[in-house]
Design an enzyme around this catalytic site. Structure first.
Site, mmCIF file in Angstrom:
data_model
loop_
_atom_site.group_PDB
_atom_site.id
_atom_site.type_symbol
_atom_site.label_atom_id
_atom_site.label_comp_id
_atom_site.label_asym_id
_atom_site.label_seq_id
_atom_site.Cartn_x
_atom_site.Cartn_y
_atom_site.Cartn_z
ATOM 1 N N CYS A 1 -4.785 -7.994 -8.598
ATOM 2 C CA CYS A 1 -5.233 -7.213 -7.446
ATOM 3 C C CYS A 1 -4.829 -7.951 -6.175
ATOM 4 O O CYS A 1 -4.994 -9.177 -6.090
ATOM 5 C CB CYS A 1 -6.749 -7.063 -7.499
ATOM 6 S SG CYS A 1 -7.441 -6.138 -6.115
ATOM 7 N N LEU A 2 -4.298 -7.232 -5.199
ATOM 8 C CA LEU A 2 -3.897 -7.867 -3.945
ATOM 9 C C LEU A 2 -5.088 -8.496 -3.220
ATOM 10 O O LEU A 2 -4.895 -9.390 -2.401
ATOM 11 C CB LEU A 2 -3.214 -6.842 -3.037
ATOM 12 C CG LEU A 2 -1.855 -6.328 -3.539
ATOM 13 C CD1 LEU A 2 -1.375 -5.173 -2.675
ATOM 14 C CD2 LEU A 2 -0.820 -7.450 -3.584
ATOM 15 N N GLY B 1 -0.359 -0.957 -6.444
ATOM 16 C CA GLY B 1 -1.280 -0.005 -5.834
ATOM 17 C C GLY B 1 -2.087 -0.641 -4.720
ATOM 18 O O GLY B 1 -2.193 -1.871 -4.640
ATOM 19 N N GLN C 1 -9.308 -1.834 0.706
ATOM 20 C CA GLN C 1 -8.589 -3.110 0.771
ATOM 21 C C GLN C 1 -7.982 -3.372 2.144
ATOM 22 O O GLN C 1 -7.582 -4.499 2.428
ATOM 23 C CB GLN C 1 -7.478 -3.158 -0.287
ATOM 24 C CG GLN C 1 -8.012 -3.185 -1.710
ATOM 25 C CD GLN C 1 -6.878 -3.267 -2.696
ATOM 26 O OE1 GLN C 1 -6.299 -2.253 -3.048
ATOM 27 N NE2 GLN C 1 -6.532 -4.464 -3.130
ATOM 28 N N HIS D 1 -7.561 1.391 -11.860
ATOM 29 C CA HIS D 1 -7.862 0.222 -11.023
ATOM 30 C C HIS D 1 -8.113 0.655 -9.574
ATOM 31 O O HIS D 1 -9.101 0.250 -8.953
ATOM 32 C CB HIS D 1 -6.683 -0.753 -11.102
ATOM 33 C CG HIS D 1 -6.799 -1.962 -10.213
ATOM 34 N ND1 HIS D 1 -6.937 -3.240 -10.703
ATOM 35 C CD2 HIS D 1 -6.777 -2.077 -8.856
ATOM 36 C CE1 HIS D 1 -7.016 -4.083 -9.671
ATOM 37 N NE2 HIS D 1 -6.917 -3.411 -8.545
ATOM 38 N N GLU D 2 -7.228 1.513 -9.052
ATOM 39 C CA GLU D 2 -7.371 1.948 -7.657
ATOM 40 C C GLU D 2 -8.571 2.869 -7.492
ATOM 41 O O GLU D 2 -9.289 2.788 -6.490
ATOM 42 C CB GLU D 2 -6.083 2.633 -7.168
ATOM 43 C CG GLU D 2 -4.831 1.777 -7.225
ATOM 44 C CD GLU D 2 -4.972 0.405 -6.588
ATOM 45 O OE1 GLU D 2 -5.744 0.265 -5.624
ATOM 46 O OE2 GLU D 2 -4.322 -0.535 -7.081
ATOM 47 N N HIS E 1 -11.639 0.929 -6.998
ATOM 48 C CA HIS E 1 -11.816 0.408 -5.629
ATOM 49 C C HIS E 1 -12.617 1.394 -4.767
ATOM 50 O O HIS E 1 -13.383 0.982 -3.895
ATOM 51 C CB HIS E 1 -10.465 0.176 -4.947
ATOM 52 C CG HIS E 1 -9.846 -1.166 -5.227
ATOM 53 N ND1 HIS E 1 -10.444 -2.349 -4.857
ATOM 54 C CD2 HIS E 1 -8.671 -1.501 -5.818
ATOM 55 C CE1 HIS E 1 -9.659 -3.372 -5.209
ATOM 56 N NE2 HIS E 1 -8.577 -2.885 -5.801
#
Ligand code: CO
Length: 163
Positions: free
Chosen positions: A88-89, A46, A51, A130-131, A134
Site C-alpha cells: 500500500c502506498l 491503486g 490516501q 484493497h481500494e 480504503h
C-alpha cells in the site's frame, strides 16, 4: 494537474469512512486527474481518495492499459480465493500476506456519473478489494496474516508496485 501528498499509516484519516459523491463537476475531475498523476508518479496499482486526505468514495486502479476511475463503488459479486502479497502506498516499504477473493465484480460511476460494471481477476480483484477497503477506513494490515520478511520481499523481486 498536480501531485498530491500521500497520507501514511498512523494518520487518523485512513481509518475514517467516506462520503458519497453527488457532484460530478470540475472539482471532482481535478481530484481524479491529480490522483492519477500521483498514482503514476508513485508506481502504484491503486489509490483511494482518503490516501490523499479526501473523504470521498473515489478510487483508481491502473490495469496496465488504462486507469479505471471508481466513484461510489459497490462490490456486486466475489468468488474464489487467492492468498498473496499486498502493499500500500500509505504503508511504504512493507508487504503483507493477505487472502482475498479471486474474482470480483464492481459497479461504480465514472467521472460523469454514468454507472458501469467491471470484473477483475487475481491482481485486479485484489486491487479492487484493497481500494474498496480504503473507503471503509480499512487498511490491508488489518486483514493480513503477517508482514512479509525482507528475504521474502527480495525473492519476489517485484518491489516496484504498491497499491
Ligand atoms: Co492502499
Amino acid at each position: 494537474m498536480a501531485l498530491r501528498n500521500i497520507v501514511k499509516e498512523g494518520d487518523s484519516i485512513l481509518g475514517k469512512k467516506t462520503r458519497t459523491v453527488t457532484a460530478f463537476d470540475a472539482r471532482l475531475h481535478t481530484l481524479l486527474d491529480d490522483m492519477q498523476e500521483t498514482l503514476i508518479d508513485s508506481n502504484g496499482v491503486g489509490l483511494a481518495a482518503p490516501q490523499v486526505g479526501i473523504l470521498k468514495k473515489v478510487f483508481l486502479v491502473d490495469t496496465g492499459e488504462d486507469v479505471l476511475e471508481f466513484i461510489n463503488p459497490e462490490i456486486l459479486k466475489t468468488s474464489g480465493e487467492q492468498t498473496g502479497c499486498e502493499g500500500c502506498l500509505s504503508v511504504p516499504g512493507k508487504y503483507g500476506i493477505v487472502t482475498r477473493a479471486n474474482v470480483v465484480t464492481v459497479r461504480a460511476q465514472d467521472r460523469f456519473g454514468e454507472w458501469y460494471e467491471v470484473e477483475g481477476e487475481e491482481l485486479m480483484a485484489r486491487a479492487f478489494l484493497h481500494e474498496y477497503d480504503h473507503l471503509q477506513g480499512v487498511l490491508y494490515t488489518a486483514r493480513m496474516e503477517r508482514f512479509m520478511t525482507q528475504e521474502e520481499i527480495d525473492e519476489l523481486n517485484s518491489g516496484d508496485e504498491e497499491e
